[in-house]
Scaffold this motif. Structure first.
Motif, PDB file in Angstrom:
ATOM      1  N   GLU A 183     -42.615 -68.624  18.050  1.00 17.46           N
ATOM      2  CA  GLU A 183     -41.344 -68.447  19.222  1.00 17.46           C
ATOM      3  C   GLU A 183     -41.654 -67.094  19.992  1.00 17.46           C
ATOM      4  N   ARG A 184     -41.665 -66.201  18.778  1.00 24.45           N
ATOM      5  CA  ARG A 184     -41.885 -64.678  19.312  1.00 24.45           C
ATOM      6  C   ARG A 184     -43.238 -64.052  18.616  1.00 24.45           C
ATOM      7  N   PRO A 185     -43.651 -62.996  19.249  1.00 28.00           N
ATOM      8  CA  PRO A 185     -44.947 -62.595  18.580  1.00 28.00           C
ATOM      9  C   PRO A 185     -44.724 -61.727  17.231  1.00 28.00           C
ATOM     10  N   ALA A 186     -45.875 -62.001  16.402  1.00 31.63           N
ATOM     11  CA  ALA A 186     -45.410 -61.357  15.113  1.00 31.63           C
ATOM     12  C   ALA A 186     -46.893 -60.399  14.755  1.00 31.63           C
ATOM     13  N   LEU A 199     -43.130 -65.734   5.965  1.00 30.35           N
ATOM     14  CA  LEU A 199     -42.375 -64.588   6.300  1.00 30.35           C
ATOM     15  C   LEU A 199     -43.073 -63.806   7.284  1.00 30.35           C
ATOM     16  N   LEU A 200     -42.877 -63.863   8.737  1.00 28.37           N
ATOM     17  CA  LEU A 200     -43.324 -62.906   9.695  1.00 28.37           C
ATOM     18  C   LEU A 200     -42.438 -62.173  10.347  1.00 28.37           C
ATOM     19  N   THR A 201     -43.269 -60.749  10.375  1.00 27.99           N
ATOM     20  CA  THR A 201     -42.612 -59.555  11.095  1.00 27.99           C
ATOM     21  C   THR A 201     -42.615 -59.605  12.617  1.00 27.99           C
ATOM     22  N   ASN A 202     -41.748 -59.682  13.297  1.00 27.31           N
ATOM     23  CA  ASN A 202     -41.994 -59.857  15.010  1.00 27.31           C
ATOM     24  C   ASN A 202     -41.541 -58.342  15.546  1.00 27.31           C
ATOM     25  N   TYR A 203     -42.407 -58.301  16.340  1.00 25.95           N
ATOM     26  CA  TYR A 203     -42.593 -57.010  17.188  1.00 25.95           C
ATOM     27  C   TYR A 203     -42.624 -57.375  18.713  1.00 25.95           C
ATOM     28  N   ARG A 254     -44.911 -49.601  12.381  1.00 25.57           N
ATOM     29  CA  ARG A 254     -44.671 -50.555  11.397  1.00 25.57           C
ATOM     30  C   ARG A 254     -43.379 -50.496  10.434  1.00 25.57           C
ATOM     31  N   ASN A 255     -42.617 -51.395  10.288  1.00 26.65           N
ATOM     32  CA  ASN A 255     -41.671 -51.531   9.205  1.00 26.65           C
ATOM     33  C   ASN A 255     -41.616 -52.580   8.856  1.00 26.65           C
ATOM     34  N   ASP A 256     -42.780 -53.657   8.466  1.00 30.06           N
ATOM     35  CA  ASP A 256     -42.594 -54.841   7.976  1.00 30.06           C
ATOM     36  C   ASP A 256     -41.770 -55.557   7.191  1.00 30.06           C
ATOM     37  N   PHE A 257     -41.334 -56.743   6.804  1.00 25.92           N
ATOM     38  CA  PHE A 257     -40.276 -57.259   6.048  1.00 25.92           C
ATOM     39  C   PHE A 257     -41.522 -57.668   4.785  1.00 25.92           C
TER      40      PHE A 257
END
Length: 409
Positions: A183-186, A199-203, A254-257
């Motif tokens: 739904e949102r870019p990762a 687990l995707l981090t979205n930016y 970056r500050n990824d989860f």
């Protein structure tokens, strides 16, 4: 370089970058060159996968370009864990050509990096990923922009580009790639420790872009992280949680989860007087940090049996220390068989560690510099150090170093 000089320099750099636990010393060199975008790639700070399901039903996975929602379930067979515990090494190559593994862990993938100019005033950091191929017995370069290999080395999840609007799931040798539309870019993806969730981090923009320094000046890029998405592979449920980057934390880029060790929480790097990590539950609500987990910057963390913790040495006799959790005592882990230990990377088992180490001759520590280092297998009670890779180059030029990603076998 003397021992005291090396330890003092390393501790000073870690203190200056306390909000970003260093994945390795080459990464630290990279950050020194680009202070305006202090960041840590998720692959160098996350925990390794621990359990892999034999098969999962994934209704929301779809092939090709179509949207999620395929009514016909897709059974994705995930590789069984590798039962081998034999040491595999390529001591003459850097990066390695053949598998690097010891005890319960293996580097099924590694990446190199390169800064590329994309406009008159901007550049982008690009990672080049290589993945171990069991059929050929060597590492092979992949076309993917981001990669996370699951336990056993055959299953993997990846992003084609940064940022990406879909994530690929490769479930074994010769398996067809299945796609999950986002739904949102990762810009980062990690499989959960039990291999049932992503687990995707979205930016909202590419977090790896930065301004080119002009006249030694630094200009930070706007922070673009917007939150994280958890995908339930078994049920096909995908949920986004808005968690914007802390504008005061000093992260530009970056500050990824990351997953917590048990997969019940996620965390981000955080700068405060009390902690370097901030934890959230899978609904996006802030939670207390798990005991022990946030107490060290050493990538190896907790030993497989849960009895020891790789930590920073409490004195300047070493960089790495091993804490006995039953007594609280920490023993410095410094020199072994002509090497100086710089970082604990992964536990092979409860008695042996995979470490980054530089060469030591007499009173001279890190012959050729602290970034000329190699992977070693060392025992906590001394003994011979086993080289697992060749020496990395002592250079801060792009593309001349590599970082392994260790995963449970």
């Amino acid at each position: 370089m003397t021992i005291d000089e090396l330890v003092r320099r390393t501790l000073r750099e870690w203190s200056a970058e306390a909000d970003v636990p260093p994945g390795d010393l080459a990464g630290a060199a990279l950050r020194r060159r680009r202070r305006n975008r202090l960041r840590m790639f998720a692959v160098v700070a996350g925990a390794t996968a621990t359990v892999v399901a034999a098969a999962v039903t994934v209704p929301a996975l779809v092939h090709g370009e179509g949207p999620p929602g395929n009514d016909e379930p897709v059974v994705a067979v995930v590789a069984e864990p590798d039962p081998s515990r034999e040491t595999a090494a390529d001591p003459e190559s850097s990066p390695p050509k053949t598998l690097v593994a010891a005890g319960g862990v293996a580097a099924y993938s590694f990446y190199t990096w390169k800064e590329e100019k994309i406009s008159a005033d901007r550049q982008v950091m690009k990672l080049t990923w290589s993945r171990y191929n069991r059929d050929s017995g060597v590492y092979e370069r992949t076309p993917w922009a981001w990669l996370d290999v699951v336990r056993g080395g055959e299953a993997a999840v990846f992003l084609e580009e940064i940022p990406a609007t879909r994530v690929g799931v490769l479930t074994g040798r010769g398996a067809e790639v299945r796609w999950i539309a986002l739904e949102r870019p990762a810009s980062a993806v990690r499989m959960s420790p039990d291999a049932t969730r992503l687990l995707l981090t979205n930016y909202s923009a590419n977090p790896d872009e930065s301004y080119i320094p002009v006249d030694n000046g630094q200009r930070g890029m706007p922070q673009s992280r917007i939150g994280f998405t958890v995908v339930d592979l078994d049920g096909g449920r995908s949920v986004f949680h808005a968690v914007a980057a802390d504008q005061e934390a000093g992260f530009g880029g970056r500050n990824d989860f990351q997953w917590s060790d048990d997969g019940t929480l996620v965390w981000e790097n955080h700068s405060s007087a009390s902690t370097t990590r901030k934890y959230y539950d899978l609904e996006g609500k802030e939670r207390p940090a798990p005991s022990r987990e946030a107490e060290t910057h050493q990538r190896a963390g907790l030993s497989p049996g849960g009895t020891r913790l790789a930590v920073e040495s409490p004195d300047r006799s070493a960089i790495v220390g091993i804490q006995d959790l039953s007594t609280g005592e920490t023993v410095p882990l410094a020199a072994v068989a002509g090497y100086w230990i710089e970082q604990a990377v992964a536990w092979a088992d409860d008695e042996r560690l995979v470490v980054w180490a530089c060469e030591r001759k007499g009173a001279q520590v890190c012959v050729g510099g602290e970034f000329r280092n190699r992977l070693l297998l060392v025992g906590l009670n001394g003994g011979e150090a086993v080289p697992l890779s060749g020496f990395r180059k002592n250079s801060q030029q792009e593309g001349e170093s590599w970082t392994p990603v260790f995963t449970d076998r």
